[in-house]
Enzyme design. Structure first.
Site, PDB file in Angstrom:
ATOM      1  N   LYS A  81       0.833  -1.200   0.000  1.00 14.85           N
ATOM      2  CA  LYS A  81       0.000   0.000   0.000  1.00 14.85           C
ATOM      3  C   LYS A  81       0.873   1.257   0.000  1.00 14.85           C
ATOM      4  O   LYS A  81       1.877   1.312   0.707  1.00 14.85           O
ATOM      5  CB  LYS A  81      -0.886  -0.041   1.246  1.00 14.85           C
ATOM      6  CG  LYS A  81      -1.840   1.121   1.449  1.00 14.85           C
ATOM      7  CD  LYS A  81      -2.625   0.873   2.734  1.00 14.85           C
ATOM      8  CE  LYS A  81      -3.518   2.029   3.104  1.00 14.85           C
ATOM      9  NZ  LYS A  81      -4.247   1.766   4.371  1.00 14.85           N
ATOM     10  N   SER A 159      -9.005   3.166   4.107  1.00 14.01           N
ATOM     11  CA  SER A 159      -8.004   3.741   3.226  1.00 14.01           C
ATOM     12  C   SER A 159      -7.307   2.732   2.313  1.00 14.01           C
ATOM     13  O   SER A 159      -6.622   3.118   1.374  1.00 14.01           O
ATOM     14  CB  SER A 159      -6.952   4.477   4.061  1.00 14.01           C
ATOM     15  OG  SER A 159      -6.194   3.583   4.865  1.00 14.01           O
ATOM     16  N   SER A 183      -9.510   0.935   8.088  1.00 13.58           N
ATOM     17  CA  SER A 183      -8.903   1.019   6.762  1.00 13.58           C
ATOM     18  C   SER A 183      -8.663  -0.321   6.081  1.00 13.58           C
ATOM     19  O   SER A 183      -8.401  -0.359   4.881  1.00 13.58           O
ATOM     20  CB  SER A 183      -7.581   1.783   6.843  1.00 13.58           C
ATOM     21  OG  SER A 183      -7.822   3.154   7.037  1.00 13.58           O
TER      22      SER A 183
END
Length: 359
Positions: A81, A159, A183
């Site tokens: 990520k 996220s 997230s």
């Protein structure tokens, strides 16, 4: 092999590689072709390193042919990520901050290091995230939004939205998620995949300069996959003690064994709304259906009250206050690197984020 590889899980792909039915090189070429065809519309990956990935795939193939010990995800393409996660020479924008579009670092994060070194997987790129992970949707000023593969007019969630969309669409079978306030859980739910936020300390989270910052609030790392089995393979590589995290747990359970166990006669406490959280009826019905599946498998589900005394909005604001010292530490680190985040590049940060920074 493309049609045969497309629907496979990470466990199935690794098994074929281990049995020499398919080569890591073939698997990698399939993943790259899928990413090149699908990612322009999804915007799930914002950085790729295909030449590096191909070279690692050739090395993985040699290891198979030489009969070397293989990790549980040997030769499987994965992604990390683009938030606080790093590989040498790769861009690191903290979720699409414009000023950081060319910023690189020279070290690996725990997830990237362990998933490759222990797991045998091959990291092919980085997935999209909102700035500083401070948003329930996946979009930012630098890279734009990530679309939901089931409905391109909708967002993938945040996220870890780039990771969830990439896995849901079959670009990859495993991608990294991080979670402090939803997230991993939020985008996994939106994209219909399995996001696992392991117990605190199970997967090390290395933070500097304050090594103890991972508990205010609790910060987690974990895999996003399409199946529970794939998540157990990733955890086998990721879990275990790390000297950089004072909260890291030493023991490493046999995660795969959990797939073979029974939940008969287990007591499961269930709250449909944690007392104070507003829940859409459609969501509540879906969760209730899942709870009934536990009962059908033999567990005893008991609906409980937690006696929370504060409304959801107050708890959310408290979480933001807890997050801000950790975020200010990250911004101070960027200032030390020469990025004037409080002055010259202040407008690169969203207004709602700046509001909490100022508070």
């Amino acid at each position: 092999m493309d049609d045969q590889l497309a629907p496979l899980t990470a466990a199935e792909t690794a098994g074929l590689i281990r049995r020499r039915v398919v080569s890591p090189v073939e698997v990698m070429e399939h993943a790259i072709a899928r990413i090149e065809a699908r990612n322009p519309s999804l915007n799930a990956l914002i950085f790729t390193a295909f030449d590096e990935a191909r070279a690692r795939a050739r090395q993985a193939e040699k290891a198979v042919m030489a009969g070397e010990p293989l990790g549980p995800l040997h030769g499987v393409p994965v992604a990390i990520k683009d938030l606080f996660d790093f590989k040498p020479g790769w861009i690191s924008t903290y979720g699409g901050i414009r000023a950081l579009k060319n910023r690189t670092v020279n070290y690996s994060c725990v997830f990237a290091d362990r998933i490759e070194r222990r797991g045998g997987a091959i990291v092919v790129g980085k997935t999209n995230s909102p700035i500083m992970g401070f948003r329930g949707t996946c979009d930012n000023y630098l890279f734009g939004c990530t679309r939901n593969p089931f409905d391109m007019t909708r967002n993938s969630g945040g996220s870890s939205g780039g990771s969830a969309a990439a896995v849901a669409d079959g670009l990859l079978t495993v991608a990294e998620g991080t979670d402090a306030g939803g997230s991993i859980r939020n985008p996994a739910a939106w994209c219909g995949v399995f996001g696992y936020k392991a117990s605190f300390g199970r997967v090390p989270v290395v933070i500097r300069p304050n090594a103890f910052a991972g508990n205010l609030p609790f910060v987690f790392e974990g895999p996003i996959t399409r199946t529970v089995e794939d998540a157990t393979l990733a955890l086998t590589a990721l879990a275990g003690y790390d000297p950089g995290d004072p909260f890291a747990l030493e023991e490493t359970p046999d995660f795969a064994a959990s797939l073979r166990g029974s939940i008969r006669n287990l007591r499961i406490a269930y709250s449909p709304n944690l007392d104070v959280f507003p829940v859409e009826r459609e969501v509540a019905d879906a969760v209730g259906k899942a709870v009934r599946a536990f009962e059908e498998a033999g567990a005893r589900v008991e609906e409980i009250k937690l006696n929370l005394r504060w409304p959801q909005h107050d708890l959310s604001d408290l979480w933001r206050r807890l997050m801000m010292p950790l975020n200010i530490g990250a911004l101070d680190g960027l200032v030390a690197e020469g990025y004037d985040m409080y002055g010259q590049y202040r407008e690169d940060l969203p207004p709602e984020y700046l509001d909490w920074i100022d508070r």
